[in-house]
Scaffold this motif. Structure first.
Motif, short mmCIF file in Angstrom:
data_model
loop_
_atom_site.label_atom_id
_atom_site.label_comp_id
_atom_site.label_asym_id
_atom_site.label_seq_id
_atom_site.Cartn_x
_atom_site.Cartn_y
_atom_site.Cartn_z
N PRO A 86 33.93 38.97 28.21
CA PRO A 86 33.68 37.43 29.16
C PRO A 86 32.68 37.83 30.06
O PRO A 86 32.70 38.70 30.72
CB PRO A 86 35.02 36.88 29.59
N THR A 87 31.67 36.93 30.23
CA THR A 87 30.87 36.87 31.10
C THR A 87 31.47 36.19 32.51
O THR A 87 31.66 34.91 32.19
CB THR A 87 29.43 36.37 30.89
N ILE A 88 31.78 36.68 33.47
CA ILE A 88 32.55 36.14 34.67
C ILE A 88 31.67 35.56 35.60
O ILE A 88 30.70 36.46 35.96
CB ILE A 88 33.65 37.12 35.04
N THR A 89 32.00 34.48 36.25
CA THR A 89 31.18 33.87 37.44
C THR A 89 32.04 34.09 38.66
O THR A 89 32.94 33.29 38.51
CB THR A 89 30.58 32.60 36.87
N THR A 90 31.39 34.38 39.87
CA THR A 90 32.29 34.64 41.00
C THR A 90 31.84 33.15 41.90
O THR A 90 30.85 32.97 42.09
CB THR A 90 32.19 35.78 41.89
N GLY A 91 32.85 32.54 42.18
CA GLY A 91 32.65 31.43 43.24
C GLY A 91 32.77 31.89 44.57
O GLY A 91 32.58 32.94 45.08
N THR A 92 33.05 30.78 45.62
CA THR A 92 33.41 31.43 46.82
C THR A 92 34.87 30.92 47.26
O THR A 92 35.37 29.71 46.78
CB THR A 92 32.37 30.60 47.84
N ILE A 93 35.33 31.24 48.20
CA ILE A 93 36.86 30.94 48.64
C ILE A 93 36.76 31.02 50.45
O ILE A 93 35.75 31.66 50.90
CB ILE A 93 37.85 31.66 48.11
N SER A 94 37.48 30.39 50.97
CA SER A 94 37.71 30.53 52.41
C SER A 94 38.12 31.97 52.96
O SER A 94 38.41 32.57 52.33
CB SER A 94 38.90 29.55 52.96
N ALA A 133 42.72 41.10 52.88
CA ALA A 133 43.14 40.90 51.53
C ALA A 133 42.04 41.09 50.64
O ALA A 133 41.01 40.54 50.73
CB ALA A 133 43.90 39.56 51.24
N MET A 134 42.25 41.74 49.44
CA MET A 134 41.26 41.80 48.18
C MET A 134 41.99 41.29 47.13
O MET A 134 43.04 41.76 46.65
CB MET A 134 40.99 43.23 48.16
N ILE A 135 41.56 40.23 46.55
CA ILE A 135 41.92 39.43 45.64
C ILE A 135 41.24 39.58 44.15
O ILE A 135 39.90 39.52 44.36
CB ILE A 135 41.96 38.07 45.93
N THR A 136 41.76 40.20 43.14
CA THR A 136 41.12 40.54 41.91
C THR A 136 41.43 39.33 40.91
O THR A 136 42.82 39.14 40.68
CB THR A 136 41.44 41.87 41.44
N VAL A 137 40.45 38.98 40.26
CA VAL A 137 40.57 37.96 39.29
C VAL A 137 40.27 38.51 37.93
O VAL A 137 38.92 39.15 37.86
CB VAL A 137 39.97 36.49 39.45
N THR A 138 41.01 38.52 36.79
CA THR A 138 40.54 38.95 35.51
C THR A 138 40.24 37.88 34.43
O THR A 138 41.22 36.67 34.91
CB THR A 138 41.55 39.95 34.91
N ALA A 139 39.35 37.98 33.59
CA ALA A 139 39.26 37.06 32.49
C ALA A 139 39.27 37.77 31.07
O ALA A 139 38.63 38.74 31.05
CB ALA A 139 37.97 36.43 32.67
#
Length: 198
Positions: A86-94, A133-139
């Motif tokens: 999948p083509t993943i799009t990274t947003g922004t978090i606090s 912290a490093m958060i990894t999100v997978t799709a």
């Protein structure tokens, strides 16, 4: 000496098996279809199998069984051929969250993905560290192709440890008293960074 001529116009009897719902390559899909297919013939002799594929996301694999006289039977299998993540799009978090759950929820909410084939994309999340912290999100698509992105943040729900000093018993002004109290107070935190006094 007798010579016999066999007239055979009956195609093989083909038996359709089962294959998986998705393959990474057409070669793997066709190999599975060939392996799942069997056939018998009314005459002795070799039955030759062949496979061809049309499409990818909604692939149709046709397997043919041909006897020694050229009679042909066929069967089809539906599957998916997809080796594109999948083509993943990274947003922004606090920059900071009080809990791991809140941080991971924000990262999942900020992340989107599209795939070259229709179907459900499954998102997963994992975190390493707290103060940095490093958060990894997978799709992951239905064929198991995976894309990932990361977010950096802080996870901290521990208040600074404050140390109380001493001040005089009397001051001429409120400003002087508050300045003395601020000057007498120190604090440390479990995470590095500026502590703001007020």
């Amino acid at each position: 000496v007798y010579t016999y001529t066999i007239n055979d116009n009956i195609p093989p009897t083909i038996t359709t098996g089962t294959i998986s719902s998705c393959y990474l390559t057409a070669a793997a899909a066709e190999a599975a279809a060939l392996g799942a297919t069997s056939a018998t013939d009314n005459c002795l002799g070799t039955i030759t199998f062949a496979a061809s594929t049309a499409g990818t996301c909604s692939a149709m694999i046709t397997v043919t069984a041909t006897d020694g006289c050229g009679n042909v039977s066929s069967t089809t299998y539906s599957t998916r051929i997809d080796n594109t993540a999948p083509t993943i799009t990274t947003g922004t978090i606090s920059s900071c969250y009080l809990t791991l759950a809140a941080a991971e929820s924000a990262a999942l909410g900020a992340t989107t993905a599209t795939d070259d084939c229709p179907g459900t994309i499954t998102f997963g999340v994992s975190t390493v560290g707290t103060c940095s912290a490093m958060i990894t999100v997978t799709a992951t698509d239905v064929c198991g192709n995976v894309s990932s992105t990361t977010y950096s943040t802080r996870i901290d729900n521990t208040a600074p440890t404050i140390t109380t000093g001493t001040i005089s018993s009397c001051y001429l002004t409120l400003a002087a008293a508050e300045a003395a109290a601020l000057g007498a107070t120190t604090a440390t935190d479990d995470c590095p960074g500026t502590i703001t006094f007020g």
